[in-house]
Scaffold this active site. Structure first.
Site, mmCIF file in Angstrom:
data_model
loop_
_atom_site.group_PDB
_atom_site.id
_atom_site.type_symbol
_atom_site.label_atom_id
_atom_site.label_comp_id
_atom_site.label_asym_id
_atom_site.label_seq_id
_atom_site.Cartn_x
_atom_site.Cartn_y
_atom_site.Cartn_z
ATOM 1 N N LYS A 141 0.807 -1.117 0.166
ATOM 2 C CA LYS A 141 0.022 0.033 -0.109
ATOM 3 C C LYS A 141 1.023 1.101 0.097
ATOM 4 C CE LYS A 141 -4.159 -1.957 0.306
ATOM 5 N NZ LYS A 141 -5.119 -1.646 -0.755
ATOM 6 N N GLU A 157 -9.604 5.992 3.477
ATOM 7 C CA GLU A 157 -10.371 5.145 3.892
ATOM 8 C C GLU A 157 -9.530 3.885 3.962
ATOM 9 O OE1 GLU A 157 -9.787 5.282 0.591
ATOM 10 O OE2 GLU A 157 -8.955 3.309 0.001
ATOM 11 N N SER A 178 1.571 -9.882 -1.038
ATOM 12 C CA SER A 178 1.345 -8.457 -0.821
ATOM 13 C C SER A 178 1.538 -7.715 0.497
ATOM 14 C CB SER A 178 -0.200 -8.157 -1.235
ATOM 15 O OG SER A 178 -1.004 -8.985 -0.359
HETATM 16 C C1 LIG Z 1 -1.777 -7.168 2.677
HETATM 17 C C2 LIG Z 1 -2.949 -6.518 1.564
HETATM 18 N N1 LIG Z 1 -2.982 -7.355 0.273
HETATM 19 C C3 LIG Z 1 -3.938 -6.953 -0.503
HETATM 20 C C4 LIG Z 1 -5.049 -6.019 -0.139
HETATM 21 C C5 LIG Z 1 -6.036 -5.807 -1.195
HETATM 22 O O1 LIG Z 1 -6.030 -4.584 -1.551
HETATM 23 P P1 LIG Z 1 -5.599 -4.510 -3.031
HETATM 24 O O2 LIG Z 1 -6.774 -5.388 -3.964
HETATM 25 O O3 LIG Z 1 -6.016 -3.048 -3.510
HETATM 26 O O4 LIG Z 1 -4.474 -4.953 -3.417
HETATM 27 C C6 LIG Z 1 -4.808 -5.379 1.136
HETATM 28 C C7 LIG Z 1 -5.797 -4.332 1.694
HETATM 29 O O5 LIG Z 1 -5.843 -3.778 2.611
HETATM 30 C C8 LIG Z 1 -3.765 -5.645 2.098
HETATM 31 O O6 LIG Z 1 -3.561 -5.052 3.147
#
Ligand SMILES: Cc1ncc(COP(=O)(O)O)c(C=O)c1O
Lengths: 394, 263
Positions: free
Chosen positions: A90, A112, A378
């Site tokens: 993020k 948000e 992620s």
């Molecule tokens: C570690 C992590 N992966 C994925 C997401 C999902 O968001 P996005 O689809 O925008 O990557 C989040 C959202 O809070 C997250 O914290």
């Protein structure tokens, strides 16, 4: 036709646009008129990349997961976004948007958050730049992502509870938009995913595209190849997926796997599997796929992971789905939790539960053998310890 | 459409437009409230089509929408309730709501239904001028529906002129940067904005809405426009005082400061 480039009016195929109330028109118009030139400015680029390097800790490693590779008979690399400062991808976006907000002369920041990762990443860059910061978060998410709420507060942000609807990410987004309507002059809204009115989806995707940019370079070094056979990412709104796909979207040799949250099961009535359950409509200012009743009321989603607990997906993902370019697979709460434990035991990495969904999909793909695969890791699981503990099966 | 035109031609000032949410407080209240509002002397009525995610609305209208949806309100039902209403009421009716439920209904089918039951105009906050012009204007015209646009304190003069050009009936002048909701009084900066727009001598009259809640704010707003729109204050009144005819009468009287409000 590019899958990842947005049209002048903000569309990916049939999806996108800016369906916004007149109150937001000046802000969106200002952003639209300026984001490309600001991002293309060499001084901006240098500042952005310097922060990514020295503050965020980029490039993040591309790590060959040997035991996982052996288990699935494939070469599986993990893109370690969990090692970013603040613990998830993020921050790539918030670093970019805070610099942009400064150039637009904004003094205050709102955002948000679902899992709290975007909230923390926003609070962090606001602290860095000395800007006032208000984060909207659903009441349900405040309870299940407590550590992140406290982190935001330690960083000096104000956390406001969204108490309407399902009290999760969708409702936090509504409140943030209402706040922006009420404070149009000095405030920038840092949206945390590739959702919202144009130009947000494109802007956020570009800030996240550093992920696939690095993957290309790193695969070249490690494997001597220009692209993997397959990339896998979880999709809440779709920002980590957009970043992972970005430089591969128009290369049809790369299989794009998008993993959605099925919650307690696609047909259980407690799910967030947008492409399985959604139909075209308008959500948060953008035409996209969303879960809704036949009367056009937005359905309250469910996922064990707060970051995937959203009834829509970004318009670029709606287009990847509708065009058949992306392969969308849904993973249930229980499967994701197990995959999170597996990754912890096999590779020594406790992932965020959002991320666990991306790993659970390995058991659902039958054409993995011999492939070079990159999974976007992620985020890390520190924020989710409560959920892991409550689940208990480890 | 003709009813809005006629009203604007016949009445010069102090138009009172009242908003309420269809199916609130009870599912079957939609038509009785409409009748009562006409009888009480409202010049225009705006009926809200409840939506799960009303971005431009504050807590009062959000809550009324949630309650209406829980009561079972939806577009098909609203049109059913409105069937035959034109044999009893002549007050112009404007439907206000968000784009998504209408798109699911089908824009053309929706406009046809509006025309059939005698709706005169629409206020759709998340339908931007550009999208209206490109996609929907011909359908609105075909069914004789006025699309009422919003302007805000942040809308540039150039854009206000473009909106004026595209408008039919009147322009909805949002009184302040914010969502719907009752507020106290009218601030100096709002007056400056009202004056600025008044001085532009637009070809369409304006009605001022958002934050108008009582006789004082209504009277103040009417100094700079052809009238004003009251929503949240009426919703609050329906919640606390009831939705019967006498209650509606008391509310309208209190805005117009007629004697019954003193009783
Ligand atoms: C570690 C992590 N992966 C994925 C997401 C999902 O968001 P996005 O689809 O925008 O990557 C989040 C959202 O809070 C997250 O914290």
């Amino acid at each position: 036709m590019s899958y990842i480039k947005v049209s002048e009016k903000g569309f990916y195929g049939d999806f996108g646009g800016a369906y916004i109330p007149e109150m937001l028109h000046p802000n969106i118009a200002e952003l639209k008129a300026n984001y490309e030139s600001i991002m293309a400015d060499p001084v901006f680029e240098e500042e952005y990349h310097a922060l990514l390097r020295d503050f965020v800790g980029r490039p993040t490693p591309l790590y060959l997961a040997e035991r996982l590779s052996e288990k699935y008979g494939a070469t599986i690399y993990l893109k370690r976004e969990d090692l970013c400062h603040t613990g998830a991808h993020k921050v790539n976006n918030t670093v970019g948007q805070i610099l942009l907000a400064q150039r637009l002369g904004k003094k205050k920041i709102i955002a948000e958050t679902g899992a709290g990762q975007h909230g923390v990443a926003t609070a962090t860059v606001c602290a860095l730049k000395g800007m006032e910061c208000i984060i909207y978060m659903g009441e349900v998410d405040i309870a299940r992502q407590r550590p992140n709420v406290e982190r935001m507060k330690i960083l000096g942000a104000e956390v406001r509870a969204a108490t309407s609807g399902s009290k999760t990410l969708k409702d936090a987004t509504n409140e943030a938009m209402r706040h922006w309507i009420s404070h149009p002059e000095d405030t920038h809204y840092i949206i945390g995913s590739v959702v919202g009115p144009h130009p947000y989806p494109d802007m956020v995707a570009r800030f996240q595209s550093v992920i696939s940019e690095e993957i290309i370079r790193q695969l070249q070094e490690k494997e001597g190849i220009n692209h993997p056979d397959m990339v896998i990412a979880c999709v809440g709104g779709g920002s980590n997926a957009a970043g992972t796909y970005y430089h591969f979207a128009d290369n049809e040799k790369v299989d794009l796997i998008a993993v959605e949250a099925a919650g307690m099961g696609i047909t259980s009535g407690k799910s967030a599997a947008t492409t399985a359950l959604g139909t075209p409509g308008i959500l948060h200012g953008s035409k996209t796929l969303l879960m809704q009743t036949k009367d056009g009321q937005v359905t309250e989603p469910h996922s064990i992971s707060a970051g995937l607990d959203y009834p829509g997906i970004g318009p670029l993902h709606a287009h990847l789905f509708a065009s058949g370019r992306g392969r969308f697979i849904a993973v249930e709460d229980e499967e994701a939790m197990k995959a999170g434990i597996d990754l912890s035991r096999m590779e020594g990495i406790i992932p965020a539960i959002e991320t666990s969904h991306a790993f659970a999909v390995l058991d659902k793909i039958d054409d993995l053998k011999g492939k070079k695969v990159v999974i976007n890791l992620s985020g890390r699981g520190d924020k989710d310890l409560d959920t892991y503990i409550k689940w208990g099966k480890y | 459409m003709q009813r809005i035109k006629k009203l604007l031609n016949e009445k010069d000032s102090d138009l009172l437009s009242v908003y309420y949410t269809a199916g609130f407080p009870n599912l079957e209240d939609t038509i009785p409230i409409l009748r009562s509002l006409e009888k009480a002397g409202a010049d225009l009525v705006e009926i809200g089509m409840p939506y799960s995610d009303p971005l431009a609305d504050g807590p009062t209208i959000q809550d009324s929408s949630t309650q209406a949806l829980n009561n079972g309100m939806h577009l098909q039902l609203l049109f059913k309730q409105l069937e035959g209403v034109r044999s009893e009421v002549t007050v112009p009716i404007i439907l206000m709501g968000y784009l998504n439920p209408i798109i699911q209904f089908g824009m053309e089918a929706f406009c046809a239904k509006c025309a059939e039951v005698g709706v005169d105009g629409l206020i759709l906050p998340d339908l931007p001028m550009e999208v209206y012009e490109e996609e929907f204007r011909p359908v609105f015209n075909k069914y004789g529906l006025f699309n009422i646009f919003l302007i805000t304190p942040q809308t540039s003069e150039e854009r206000i002129r473009a909106i004026d050009e595209m408008s039919e009936g009147f322009i909805y002048m949002v009184s302040t940067a914010g969502t719907t909701g009752a507020r106290q009084g009218v601030r100096e900066d709002q007056k400056a904005y009202f004056k600025r727009v008044e001085a532009m001598e637009l070809s369409h009259p304006t009605l001022i809405g958002f934050g108008i809640s009582d006789n004082q704010s209504f009277t103040e707003a009417c100094k700079y426009s052809k009238g004003a729109i009251i929503g949240s204050a009426f919703i609050k009144h329906l919640s606390s005082e009831g939705a019967d005819e006498a209650s509606v009468q008391r509310f309208v009287d209190s805005i117009k400061q007629k004697s019954s409000s003193l009783n």
